[in-house]
Design an enzyme around this catalytic site. Structure first.
Site, short mmCIF file in Angstrom:
data_model
loop_
_atom_site.label_atom_id
_atom_site.label_comp_id
_atom_site.label_asym_id
_atom_site.label_seq_id
_atom_site.Cartn_x
_atom_site.Cartn_y
_atom_site.Cartn_z
N HIS A 102 -12.91 4.09 5.96
CA HIS A 102 -12.62 5.47 6.92
C HIS A 102 -12.28 4.77 7.89
O HIS A 102 -13.56 4.34 8.40
CB HIS A 102 -12.43 6.39 6.24
CG HIS A 102 -14.40 7.00 5.78
ND1 HIS A 102 -14.89 5.87 5.12
CD2 HIS A 102 -15.58 6.93 6.53
CE1 HIS A 102 -16.02 6.15 4.63
NE2 HIS A 102 -16.85 6.43 6.00
N HIS A 104 -13.74 6.97 11.86
CA HIS A 104 -14.38 8.80 12.39
C HIS A 104 -13.62 8.91 13.68
O HIS A 104 -13.72 7.93 14.61
CB HIS A 104 -15.73 8.81 12.38
CG HIS A 104 -16.19 8.27 11.14
ND1 HIS A 104 -17.03 9.51 10.67
CD2 HIS A 104 -17.00 7.73 10.40
CE1 HIS A 104 -17.46 9.13 9.45
NE2 HIS A 104 -17.68 7.50 9.38
P1 5GP Z 1 -19.69 7.46 6.08
O1 5GP Z 1 -20.87 8.09 6.05
O2 5GP Z 1 -19.18 7.31 4.36
O3 5GP Z 1 -18.46 6.70 7.44
O4 5GP Z 1 -18.62 8.85 6.31
C1 5GP Z 1 -18.27 9.98 5.80
C2 5GP Z 1 -17.78 10.98 6.51
O5 5GP Z 1 -17.29 11.58 5.48
C3 5GP Z 1 -18.39 12.05 6.62
O6 5GP Z 1 -19.49 12.04 7.76
C4 5GP Z 1 -19.04 12.64 6.49
O7 5GP Z 1 -19.10 14.43 6.96
C5 5GP Z 1 -16.97 13.09 5.15
N1 5GP Z 1 -16.86 13.71 3.71
C6 5GP Z 1 -18.11 13.87 2.97
N2 5GP Z 1 -17.76 14.62 2.43
C7 5GP Z 1 -16.97 14.70 2.13
C8 5GP Z 1 -15.42 15.78 1.58
O8 5GP Z 1 -15.84 16.63 0.63
N3 5GP Z 1 -14.54 16.39 2.32
C9 5GP Z 1 -14.42 15.94 4.51
N4 5GP Z 1 -12.71 16.09 4.57
N5 5GP Z 1 -15.43 14.66 4.71
C10 5GP Z 1 -16.47 14.81 3.71
#
Ligand code: 5GP
Length: 143
Positions: A102, A104
């Site tokens: 993903h 951001h």
């Molecule tokens: P990472 O740390 O893997 O780059 O980012 C994961 C992102 O997913 C984080 O910014 C977190 O806030 C978001 N996130 C985690 N769980 C959920 C969820 O259930 N729904 C949504 N919409 N975002 C989520």
């Protein structure tokens, strides 16, 4: 690392858990982050599975980054932002918490720092209001 199809974004893509959707096409889904680091923080995920960027099929990058660019422009316009931060993590050591690729997208204002990554769950009404602003900006792009 083996891809786990029970991760939260895989469930969102399959429609098994809800999200505040911004747009979707054959290749990607864009939706609001529930623990935003700034107002308007959103995410783009490819529908094809990989844990991160390093194990992804490069074919996903074109539609993924086309969507990131589209969302970057829409968030910049929706929030009258001074800039847009694009972030992407690979591996827990790098800060990744959800193991489905993903990107951001975060509209930024000069002098306003990011809140903590995966920090605090936002009020759903605020997320919906911000999503509406982004959806309006996306509709204007298409206009
Ligand atoms: P990472 O740390 O893997 O780059 O980012 C994961 C992102 O997913 C984080 O910014 C977190 O806030 C978001 N996130 C985690 N769980 C959920 C969820 O259930 N729904 C949504 N919409 N975002 C989520």
């Amino acid at each position: 690392m083996v891809y786990d199809d029970q991760n939260i974004f895989a469930k969102i893509i399959r429609g098994q858990i809800p999200c505040e959707k911004l747009f979707e096409n054959e290749y990607v889904l864009a939706f609001m982050d529930i623990m935003p680091q700034v107002d308007g923080h959103c995410l783009v995920v490819p529908k094809r599975t990989s844990t991160g960027l390093l194990d992804a099929d490069p074919d996903v990058f074109s539609p993924l980054f086309a969507a990131v660019q589209r969302l970057g422009k829409a968030t910049q316009s929706a929030f009258d932002a001074d800039g847009v931060t694009i972030m992407q993590f690979n591996g827990a050591a790098a800060g990744q918490t959800v193991f489905h690729l993903h990107v951001h997208v975060m509209p930024r204002h000069s002098g306003v720092p990011l809140k903590t990554h995966s920090g605090t769950m936002e009020d759903i009404e605020i997320i919906k209001k911000n999503a509406d602003l982004i959806r309006k900006a996306l509709a204007m792009q298409e206009g």
